[in-house]
Design a protein around this motif. Structure first.
Motif, PDB file in Angstrom:
ATOM      1  N   SER A   1     -84.356  38.492 -64.760  1.00  0.00           N
ATOM      2  CA  SER A   1     -83.634  39.401 -65.645  1.00  0.00           C
ATOM      3  C   SER A   1     -83.228  38.710 -66.937  1.00  0.00           C
ATOM      4  CB  SER A   1     -82.397  39.957 -64.931  1.00  0.00           C
ATOM      5  OG  SER A   1     -82.758  40.716 -63.796  1.00  0.00           O
ATOM      6  N   VAL A   2     -82.804  37.455 -66.812  1.00  0.00           N
ATOM      7  CA  VAL A   2     -82.414  36.694 -68.009  1.00  0.00           C
ATOM      8  C   VAL A   2     -83.629  36.496 -68.922  1.00  0.00           C
ATOM      9  CG1 VAL A   2     -81.731  34.387 -68.780  1.00  0.00           C
ATOM     10  CG2 VAL A   2     -80.419  35.549 -67.000  1.00  0.00           C
TER      11      VAL A   2
ATOM     12  N   SER B   1     -83.659  47.193 -70.658  1.00  0.00           N
ATOM     13  CA  SER B   1     -82.249  46.875 -70.450  1.00  0.00           C
ATOM     14  C   SER B   1     -81.644  47.720 -69.342  1.00  0.00           C
ATOM     15  CB  SER B   1     -81.469  47.069 -71.752  1.00  0.00           C
ATOM     16  OG  SER B   1     -81.849  46.103 -72.710  1.00  0.00           O
ATOM     17  N   ILE B   2     -82.041  48.994 -69.261  1.00  0.00           N
ATOM     18  CA  ILE B   2     -81.577  49.860 -68.181  1.00  0.00           C
ATOM     19  C   ILE B   2     -82.057  49.309 -66.838  1.00  0.00           C
ATOM     20  CG2 ILE B   2     -81.806  52.143 -67.131  1.00  0.00           C
ATOM     21  CD1 ILE B   2     -80.027  52.261 -69.491  1.00  0.00           C
ATOM     22  N   GLY B   3     -83.351  49.006 -66.748  1.00  0.00           N
ATOM     23  CA  GLY B   3     -83.900  48.500 -65.494  1.00  0.00           C
ATOM     24  C   GLY B   3     -83.308  47.162 -65.095  1.00  0.00           C
ATOM     25  N   ILE B   4     -83.072  46.303 -66.084  1.00  0.00           N
ATOM     26  CA  ILE B   4     -82.508  44.982 -65.795  1.00  0.00           C
ATOM     27  C   ILE B   4     -81.103  45.111 -65.215  1.00  0.00           C
ATOM     28  CG2 ILE B   4     -81.637  42.881 -66.895  1.00  0.00           C
ATOM     29  CD1 ILE B   4     -84.053  43.187 -68.872  1.00  0.00           C
ATOM     30  N   ILE B   5     -80.249  45.904 -65.869  1.00  0.00           N
ATOM     31  CA  ILE B   5     -78.868  46.024 -65.396  1.00  0.00           C
ATOM     32  C   ILE B   5     -78.811  46.751 -64.057  1.00  0.00           C
ATOM     33  CG2 ILE B   5     -76.564  46.888 -65.929  1.00  0.00           C
ATOM     34  CD1 ILE B   5     -77.214  46.622 -68.866  1.00  0.00           C
ATOM     35  N   LYS B   6     -79.642  47.767 -63.883  1.00  0.00           N
ATOM     36  CA  LYS B   6     -79.665  48.477 -62.598  1.00  0.00           C
ATOM     37  C   LYS B   6     -80.114  47.545 -61.483  1.00  0.00           C
ATOM     38  CE  LYS B   6     -81.467  52.605 -60.277  1.00  0.00           C
ATOM     39  NZ  LYS B   6     -80.159  53.110 -59.825  1.00  0.00           N
ATOM     40  N   GLY B   7     -81.138  46.720 -61.756  1.00  0.00           N
ATOM     41  CA  GLY B   7     -81.595  45.764 -60.752  1.00  0.00           C
ATOM     42  C   GLY B   7     -80.528  44.739 -60.407  1.00  0.00           C
ATOM     43  N   MET B   8     -79.819  44.256 -61.415  1.00  0.00           N
ATOM     44  CA  MET B   8     -78.748  43.292 -61.159  1.00  0.00           C
ATOM     45  C   MET B   8     -77.563  43.943 -60.468  1.00  0.00           C
ATOM     46  SD  MET B   8     -78.695  40.829 -64.521  1.00  0.00           S
ATOM     47  CE  MET B   8     -77.222  40.039 -63.879  1.00  0.00           C
ATOM     48  N   SER B   9     -77.273  45.194 -60.813  1.00  0.00           N
ATOM     49  CA  SER B   9     -76.172  45.899 -60.157  1.00  0.00           C
ATOM     50  C   SER B   9     -76.432  46.023 -58.667  1.00  0.00           C
ATOM     51  CB  SER B   9     -75.997  47.283 -60.788  1.00  0.00           C
ATOM     52  OG  SER B   9     -75.014  48.019 -60.115  1.00  0.00           O
ATOM     53  N   GLY B  10     -77.680  46.357 -58.290  1.00  0.00           N
ATOM     54  CA  GLY B  10     -78.015  46.463 -56.876  1.00  0.00           C
ATOM     55  C   GLY B  10     -77.915  45.144 -56.142  1.00  0.00           C
ATOM     56  N   SER B  11     -78.096  44.039 -56.861  1.00  0.00           N
ATOM     57  CA  SER B  11     -78.057  42.721 -56.240  1.00  0.00           C
ATOM     58  C   SER B  11     -76.667  42.097 -56.239  1.00  0.00           C
ATOM     59  CB  SER B  11     -79.032  41.779 -56.964  1.00  0.00           C
ATOM     60  OG  SER B  11     -80.362  42.230 -56.847  1.00  0.00           O
ATOM     61  N   PHE B  12     -75.845  42.416 -57.258  1.00  0.00           N
ATOM     62  CA  PHE B  12     -74.581  41.702 -57.432  1.00  0.00           C
ATOM     63  C   PHE B  12     -73.330  42.548 -57.205  1.00  0.00           C
ATOM     64  CE2 PHE B  12     -77.424  38.793 -59.625  1.00  0.00           C
ATOM     65  CZ  PHE B  12     -76.906  37.554 -59.276  1.00  0.00           C
TER      66      PHE B  12
END
Length: 413
Positions: free
Chosen positions: A15-16, A119-130
């Motif tokens: 993501s970074v 950016s939407i996909g990145i934050i959604k993916g991180m939200s599901g993980s963190f």
């Protein structure tokens, strides 16, 4: 046999990288302002319009991408968005090489549509993980740090490539980075998220129309979004025109302006990581810290507006550009922490649209004002904009301080 789930820190690393690549376009491209000015002959107002329209198109597209993310997957919108943006840049490079600069500009603006998706996909993916993770703030601080770091590296590399090989070659290099980021996200998001796994363990149905969705705390986050519009307008108004200001108004060399832009972005990256630590350490003070950064940036801009032609104004503006980027990791952490993961795509669509409204119109308006009335009035208006952003965010300081911790730190699925 248990299904494999995503590795949290693999998701963060990918993501970074992806965020840095997309930010190289969205925030790093203005470092090519002098190259566009010299090569295509565009004036300050036209360059501001070019960068601003890309932001406006992103604002128009980002809410739709948020809904797509909730109905498909974070992997889909991340990979498609990155690859489509790379294609747009490759076509823009082709027109630049052919000397068709108007069409190059059109494709750069169009790239804003697909650039809104990652950016939407990145934050959604991180939200599901963190979500529920004790290092939520740090994770998003690192992700937010990738934005200025990606822009800073682009600010150093793209002008150098443009000087050595031409504007088209710089755009091709940027397209190649986006393709690599698309591959990384496709790999990192290939398994279900930890959030999805927890839902399945509880036996809850997923992605079914009959399942009631948890509520969105709009009352808490709406003022944060309003502040984000104004503070992003200030941030992008400075960074989009910083290199051009140093080059044309302060008579800095092209290389010197590029180094200053890069320094701003790299220092801002460190700043955002530190704010991630602070967000975890003092979760109830997140909105207060947003206000502090906004007020400091406003004060610096007001001083710059009255220092006129003195060289100190360039130094103060560089500092203002750095402080003006410090609040973003705090606002996104407030949002992700308060919003249920099942609704995060929709909310992030609204949040990013808010930011891109500010990002899109700011360089257009400020570029026109500078063209007609000079730089001082432009910096004055950006300072006033930052003050307005602080006044909007202030209304939520007490609400976060006294709210139950479950509102400040959302752990529901």
């Amino acid at each position: 046999m248990a299904l494999p789930i995503r590795k949290t820190w693999v998701v963060l690393v990918a993501s970074v990288f992806a965020q840095a690549a997309i930010s190289a376009l969205q925030l790093g491209l203005p470092a090519l302002g002098p190259a566009i000015h010299l090569t295509a002959g565009f004036d300050t107002a036209t360059i501001g319009l070019l960068f601003g329209l890309a932001g406006v198109f992103s604002a128009m597209a980002v809410i739709a991408w948020g809904h797509v993310a909730d109905r498909t997957s974070d992997r889909f919108v991340s990979v498609i968005g990155l690859l489509a943006t790379a294609l747009s840049l490759a076509l823009a490079a082709g027109f630049a090489l052919a000397g068709q600069y108007i069409w190059m500009g059109v494709l750069l603006v169009i790239s804003g549509i697909s650039a809104a998706a990652p950016s939407i996909g990145i934050i959604k993916g991180m939200s599901g993980s963190f979500t529920g993770h004790p290092r939520l703030g740090l994770a998003f601080g690192i992700r937010q740090a990738a934005i200025p770091i990606g822009a800073g590296l682009a600010g150093l590399a793209l002008p150098f490539i443009a000087l050595q090989a031409g504007l088209g070659a710089a755009l091709i290099a940027l397209a190649a980075a986006l393709v690599a980021a698309g591959v990384a996200m496709a790999y990192a998001l290939r398994h279900p998220s930890a959030h999805h796994h927890r839902v399945r363990q509880k036996g809850a149905p997923t992605n079914t129309p009959s399942t009631p969705k948890p509520p969105i705390p709009w009352r808490l986050i709406t003022p944060i979004f309003g502040a984000a519009i104004l503070l992003t307008a200030t941030q992008v108004g400075i960074t989009a025109l910083l290199s051009l200001y140093l080059f044309t108004a302060r008579n800095w060399s092209y290389g010197g302006a590029a180094i200053a832009f890069t320094a701003v972005m790299l220092f801002s990256g460190v700043e955002r990581v530190l704010m991630g630590f602070a967000a975890d350490r003092w979760p109830r003070a997140r909105v207060l810290m947003i206000c502090i950064f906004g007020a400091l940036t406003a004060a610096l801009l007001l001083v710059v507006s009255v220092t006129g032609d003195q060289q100190i104004s360039a130094v103060l503006l560089i500092i203002a550009a750095t402080t003006g980027m410090g609040w973003a990791s705090l606002s996104i952490t407030v949002t992700v922490a308060a919003v249920p993961t099942a609704r995060i795509g929709q909310v992030l669509g609204v949040y990013n649209a808010s930011c891109w409204i500010g990002a899109g119109f700011s360089p257009i308006i400020i570029g026109l004002i500078v063209q007609q009335y000079g730089w001082s009035l432009g910096w004055l208006l950006l300072g006033i904009t930052a003050i307005c952003g602080v006044l909007v965010a202030v209304s939520r300081i007490r609400a976060v301080f006294v709210a139950p911790i479950a509102v400040v730190e959302q752990t529901m699925v």
